[in-house]
Design a protein around this motif. Structure first.
Motif, PDB file in Angstrom:
ATOM      1  N   ARG A 220      14.423  -9.176 -10.895  1.00  0.00           N
ATOM      2  CA  ARG A 220      12.898  -8.889  -9.944  1.00  0.00           C
ATOM      3  C   ARG A 220      11.982 -10.019  -9.850  1.00  0.00           C
ATOM      4  O   ARG A 220      11.494 -10.228  -8.759  1.00  0.00           O
ATOM      5  CB  ARG A 220      12.206  -7.800 -10.494  1.00  0.00           C
ATOM      6  CG  ARG A 220      12.814  -6.572 -10.679  1.00  0.00           C
ATOM      7  CD  ARG A 220      12.076  -5.391 -11.097  1.00  0.00           C
ATOM      8  NE  ARG A 220      10.867  -5.337  -9.956  1.00  0.00           N
ATOM      9  CZ  ARG A 220      11.061  -4.525  -8.821  1.00  0.00           C
ATOM     10  NH1 ARG A 220      12.303  -3.708  -8.686  1.00  0.00           N
ATOM     11  NH2 ARG A 220       9.967  -4.426  -7.849  1.00  0.00           N
ATOM     12  N   ASP A 221      12.006 -11.009 -10.855  1.00  0.00           N
ATOM     13  CA  ASP A 221      10.941 -12.089 -10.773  1.00  0.00           C
ATOM     14  C   ASP A 221      11.725 -13.522 -10.981  1.00  0.00           C
ATOM     15  O   ASP A 221      10.909 -14.415 -11.195  1.00  0.00           O
ATOM     16  CB  ASP A 221       9.856 -11.878 -11.916  1.00  0.00           C
ATOM     17  CG  ASP A 221       9.124 -10.711 -11.295  1.00  0.00           C
ATOM     18  OD1 ASP A 221       8.969 -10.186 -10.454  1.00  0.00           O
ATOM     19  OD2 ASP A 221       8.359 -10.076 -12.436  1.00  0.00           O
ATOM     20  N   TYR A 249      11.373  -7.428  -3.351  1.00  0.00           N
ATOM     21  CA  TYR A 249      10.238  -6.895  -2.712  1.00  0.00           C
ATOM     22  C   TYR A 249       9.410  -7.859  -2.182  1.00  0.00           C
ATOM     23  O   TYR A 249       8.211  -7.424  -1.597  1.00  0.00           O
ATOM     24  CB  TYR A 249       9.310  -6.162  -4.050  1.00  0.00           C
ATOM     25  CG  TYR A 249       8.876  -7.086  -5.014  1.00  0.00           C
ATOM     26  CD1 TYR A 249       8.055  -7.883  -5.026  1.00  0.00           C
ATOM     27  CD2 TYR A 249      10.040  -7.388  -6.172  1.00  0.00           C
ATOM     28  CE1 TYR A 249       7.475  -8.646  -5.899  1.00  0.00           C
ATOM     29  CE2 TYR A 249       9.636  -7.969  -7.098  1.00  0.00           C
ATOM     30  CZ  TYR A 249       8.609  -8.896  -7.160  1.00  0.00           C
ATOM     31  OH  TYR A 249       8.091  -9.574  -8.155  1.00  0.00           O
ATOM     32  N   ARG A 250       9.811  -9.133  -1.844  1.00  0.00           N
ATOM     33  CA  ARG A 250       8.990 -10.083  -1.233  1.00  0.00           C
ATOM     34  C   ARG A 250       9.206 -10.107   0.127  1.00  0.00           C
ATOM     35  O   ARG A 250      10.186  -9.908   0.699  1.00  0.00           O
ATOM     36  CB  ARG A 250       9.350 -11.528  -1.918  1.00  0.00           C
ATOM     37  CG  ARG A 250       8.332 -12.619  -1.510  1.00  0.00           C
ATOM     38  CD  ARG A 250       8.664 -13.847  -2.393  1.00  0.00           C
ATOM     39  NE  ARG A 250       7.442 -14.923  -2.070  1.00  0.00           N
ATOM     40  CZ  ARG A 250       7.934 -15.844  -1.277  1.00  0.00           C
ATOM     41  NH1 ARG A 250       9.122 -16.272  -0.925  1.00  0.00           N
ATOM     42  NH2 ARG A 250       6.842 -17.008  -1.034  1.00  0.00           N
ATOM     43  N   ARG A 252       8.288  -8.006   2.397  1.00  0.00           N
ATOM     44  CA  ARG A 252       8.715  -6.819   2.812  1.00  0.00           C
ATOM     45  C   ARG A 252       7.366  -6.072   3.538  1.00  0.00           C
ATOM     46  O   ARG A 252       7.637  -4.701   3.948  1.00  0.00           O
ATOM     47  CB  ARG A 252       9.068  -6.070   1.862  1.00  0.00           C
ATOM     48  CG  ARG A 252      10.427  -6.488   1.079  1.00  0.00           C
ATOM     49  CD  ARG A 252      11.777  -6.125   1.776  1.00  0.00           C
ATOM     50  NE  ARG A 252      11.849  -4.706   2.115  1.00  0.00           N
ATOM     51  CZ  ARG A 252      12.421  -3.939   1.254  1.00  0.00           C
ATOM     52  NH1 ARG A 252      12.993  -4.472   0.087  1.00  0.00           N
ATOM     53  NH2 ARG A 252      12.469  -2.663   1.375  1.00  0.00           N
ATOM     54  N   PHE A 254       4.652  -5.176   2.313  1.00  0.00           N
ATOM     55  CA  PHE A 254       4.030  -4.046   1.398  1.00  0.00           C
ATOM     56  C   PHE A 254       2.509  -4.494   1.154  1.00  0.00           C
ATOM     57  O   PHE A 254       2.254  -5.619   1.358  1.00  0.00           O
ATOM     58  CB  PHE A 254       4.652  -4.246  -0.167  1.00  0.00           C
ATOM     59  CG  PHE A 254       6.056  -3.570  -0.217  1.00  0.00           C
ATOM     60  CD1 PHE A 254       6.504  -2.703   0.724  1.00  0.00           C
ATOM     61  CD2 PHE A 254       6.856  -4.145  -1.300  1.00  0.00           C
ATOM     62  CE1 PHE A 254       7.926  -2.475   0.528  1.00  0.00           C
ATOM     63  CE2 PHE A 254       8.290  -3.737  -1.399  1.00  0.00           C
ATOM     64  CZ  PHE A 254       8.873  -2.729  -0.304  1.00  0.00           C
ATOM     65  N   ARG A 258       0.963  -2.339  -3.919  1.00  0.00           N
ATOM     66  CA  ARG A 258       2.411  -1.988  -3.914  1.00  0.00           C
ATOM     67  C   ARG A 258       2.957  -3.308  -4.534  1.00  0.00           C
ATOM     68  O   ARG A 258       3.897  -3.365  -5.385  1.00  0.00           O
ATOM     69  CB  ARG A 258       3.065  -1.511  -2.829  1.00  0.00           C
ATOM     70  CG  ARG A 258       4.461  -0.917  -2.842  1.00  0.00           C
ATOM     71  CD  ARG A 258       4.916  -0.530  -1.691  1.00  0.00           C
ATOM     72  NE  ARG A 258       6.489  -0.098  -1.964  1.00  0.00           N
ATOM     73  CZ  ARG A 258       7.146   0.523  -1.086  1.00  0.00           C
ATOM     74  NH1 ARG A 258       6.844   0.837   0.046  1.00  0.00           N
ATOM     75  NH2 ARG A 258       8.465   0.762  -1.358  1.00  0.00           N
ATOM     76  N   PHE A 259       2.598  -4.625  -3.707  1.00  0.00           N
ATOM     77  CA  PHE A 259       3.225  -5.594  -4.233  1.00  0.00           C
ATOM     78  C   PHE A 259       2.931  -6.055  -5.706  1.00  0.00           C
ATOM     79  O   PHE A 259       3.738  -6.462  -6.651  1.00  0.00           O
ATOM     80  CB  PHE A 259       2.738  -6.961  -3.448  1.00  0.00           C
ATOM     81  CG  PHE A 259       3.206  -8.157  -3.646  1.00  0.00           C
ATOM     82  CD1 PHE A 259       4.503  -8.458  -3.446  1.00  0.00           C
ATOM     83  CD2 PHE A 259       2.516  -9.148  -4.433  1.00  0.00           C
ATOM     84  CE1 PHE A 259       5.156 -10.080  -3.668  1.00  0.00           C
ATOM     85  CE2 PHE A 259       3.025 -10.455  -4.619  1.00  0.00           C
ATOM     86  CZ  PHE A 259       4.209 -10.779  -4.287  1.00  0.00           C
ATOM     87  N   ASN A 262       5.127  -3.989  -8.121  1.00  0.00           N
ATOM     88  CA  ASN A 262       6.433  -4.602  -8.349  1.00  0.00           C
ATOM     89  C   ASN A 262       6.160  -5.618  -9.417  1.00  0.00           C
ATOM     90  O   ASN A 262       7.417  -5.914 -10.131  1.00  0.00           O
ATOM     91  CB  ASN A 262       6.886  -5.049  -6.816  1.00  0.00           C
ATOM     92  CG  ASN A 262       7.686  -4.007  -6.082  1.00  0.00           C
ATOM     93  OD1 ASN A 262       8.717  -3.485  -6.503  1.00  0.00           O
ATOM     94  ND2 ASN A 262       6.780  -3.234  -5.129  1.00  0.00           N
ATOM     95  N   ARG A 263       5.357  -6.578  -9.132  1.00  0.00           N
ATOM     96  CA  ARG A 263       5.305  -8.126 -10.029  1.00  0.00           C
ATOM     97  C   ARG A 263       5.134  -7.313 -11.390  1.00  0.00           C
ATOM     98  O   ARG A 263       5.667  -8.217 -12.434  1.00  0.00           O
ATOM     99  CB  ARG A 263       4.162  -8.673  -9.518  1.00  0.00           C
ATOM    100  CG  ARG A 263       4.121  -9.498  -8.249  1.00  0.00           C
ATOM    101  CD  ARG A 263       5.469 -10.591  -8.473  1.00  0.00           C
ATOM    102  NE  ARG A 263       5.448 -11.313  -9.471  1.00  0.00           N
ATOM    103  CZ  ARG A 263       4.816 -12.514  -9.501  1.00  0.00           C
ATOM    104  NH1 ARG A 263       4.065 -12.965  -8.508  1.00  0.00           N
ATOM    105  NH2 ARG A 263       4.813 -13.537 -10.644  1.00  0.00           N
ATOM    106  N   LEU A 265       6.134  -4.464 -12.672  1.00  0.00           N
ATOM    107  CA  LEU A 265       6.833  -3.404 -13.176  1.00  0.00           C
ATOM    108  C   LEU A 265       7.662  -3.630 -14.600  1.00  0.00           C
ATOM    109  O   LEU A 265       7.676  -3.060 -15.465  1.00  0.00           O
ATOM    110  CB  LEU A 265       7.762  -3.063 -12.182  1.00  0.00           C
ATOM    111  CG  LEU A 265       8.905  -2.078 -12.404  1.00  0.00           C
ATOM    112  CD1 LEU A 265       8.081  -0.590 -12.721  1.00  0.00           C
ATOM    113  CD2 LEU A 265       9.632  -1.661 -11.332  1.00  0.00           C
TER     114      LEU A 265
END
Length: 362
Positions: A220-221, A249-250, A252, A254, A258-259, A262-263, A265
């Motif tokens: 994810r990161d 998720y980048r 996208r 958002f 929401r972004f 995701n960071r 999470l």
């Protein structure tokens, strides 16, 4: 596959693992470091860690063609999660078949003393340990615990779970191809922890938690890790290479909330896993006294120094039950029982007491 810096570093790690196998000279330096993420590091774990770390680094240079590394990393996280969950399920099934409680440490006295519990399982380790003993038994050093004492109690279908380990290994190798060096090294580190954790410790053990959450962190990161290091080192090549691996998720479209979710999470998941582990440990704890069940005692048993801590003894046809004062540390009690019960029983179980590790006695 051309020899480059990554391959050379990998060979050095493998060589170092071999040195640890042959000598204990580096133990005072290495053990305090590996202890923090291998949950009670031992010589066997240290050898596996450096061997796997080096091997993953070398194999990350295997393919020259483009591979969808993000897809294979996602698969690795999935396979690793299933492996860890099935490892705990195996522990539950084993206890139901044996008729023992879930909140106990099971200690086999067959062959060599070996222990296992839901919080720190060694059942999969015993299968690999048995295979290793059959192949290179004379070369296994006495201070390396292979867990073979548990092998006789493992359900017969458990070998099917073991098959997930080579599958996980292959997907990790594919996921590590053509990655920027910071996340390449981190992926090798987390993958080594995950495989060691799956074999020794299971889902609630430190190596497995570090490994599976580490893989998910890279998934994810990883882009942001490479980006930060690239900017700190002013490495334009790293920053350019990093642009080829974007987070799922980048860019996208958002919303900011929401972004940000995701960071962070991965942080939420880390907290959730630790909370679950502690919840199970406290929920299953028996803080008033330890319950020690000795199965099939073969003779009169003298627990030595432990005798003064015994609160109550109950005898039945096939077992002896001791209630022991909680002034003992759980791990110390398990180890202190090993001597008196050697060749005196088939196995024994000890109830959990997480309070003994925290100094919170009731």
């Amino acid at each position: 596959m051309k020899v480059n810096k990554t391959i050379i570093v990998g060979l050095i790690f493998i060589l170092f693992g071999g040195i640890i196998f042959l000598t204990d000279i580096f133990n005072p330096i290495i053990r305090p470091l590996t202890y923090t993420f291998l949950m009670g590091s031992s010589k066997g774990k240290d050898i596996m860690f450096f061997g796997l770390l080096g091997l993953f680094l070398i194999l990350s240079q295997l393919f020259k063609k483009d591979i969808d590394t993000t897809k294979y990393l996602k698969i690795s996280v999935g396979v690793g999660s299933v492996l860890l969950i099935l490892g705990i399920a195996l522990e539950v099934i084993f206890r139901l078949q044996m008729g023992i409680k879930l909140n106990t440490v099971f200690c086999s006295m067959t062959s060599t003393m070996s222990s296992t519990s839901i919080l720190h399982t060694h059942l999969l380790k015993s299968i690999l340990g048995e295979a290793l003993t059959q192949i290179i038994g004379p070369f296994i050093q006495s201070d390396i615990n292979t867990g073979v004492g548990l092998y006789a109690y493992v359900p017969s279908f458990a070998f099917l779970i073991i098959l997930l380990i080579p599958i996980l290994f292959i997907t990790i190798v594919l996921a590590s191809q053509k990655r920027p060096w910071p996340t390449n090294f981190l992926l090798a580190f987390f993958s080594s922890c995950l495989i060691i954790g799956a074999i020794d410790g299971g889902l609630f053990g430190t190596p497995a938690i570090v490994g599976i959450l580490g893989l998910y962190l890279i998934y994810r990161d990883g882009y942001y890790i490479n980006n930060i290091i690239g900017k700190l080192l002013n490495d334009e090549n790293l920053l350019k290479e990093n642009e080829l691996i974007q987070p799922v998720y980048r860019n996208r479209g958002f919303s900011q909330k929401r972004f940000l979710f995701n960071r962070v999470l991965i942080g939420i998941l880390i907290f959730a896993v630790i909370f679950l582990r502690l919840t199970i440990a406290f929920a299953g704890a028996e803080p008033d006294y330890y319950t020690v069940n000795v199965a099939n005692p073969s003779q009169e048993i003298d627990l030595g120094n432990i005798n003064s801590e015994i609160i109550k003894i109950e005898n039945s046809t096939d077992k002896i039950t001791y209630h022991i004062n909680t002034s003992y540390n759980e791990m110390q009690l398990i180890n202190d029982l090993k001597g008196p019960l050697n060749n005196s029983c088939k196995y024994y179980t000890v109830s959990w007491n997480i309070y003994s590790y925290l100094g919170l006695f009731k």
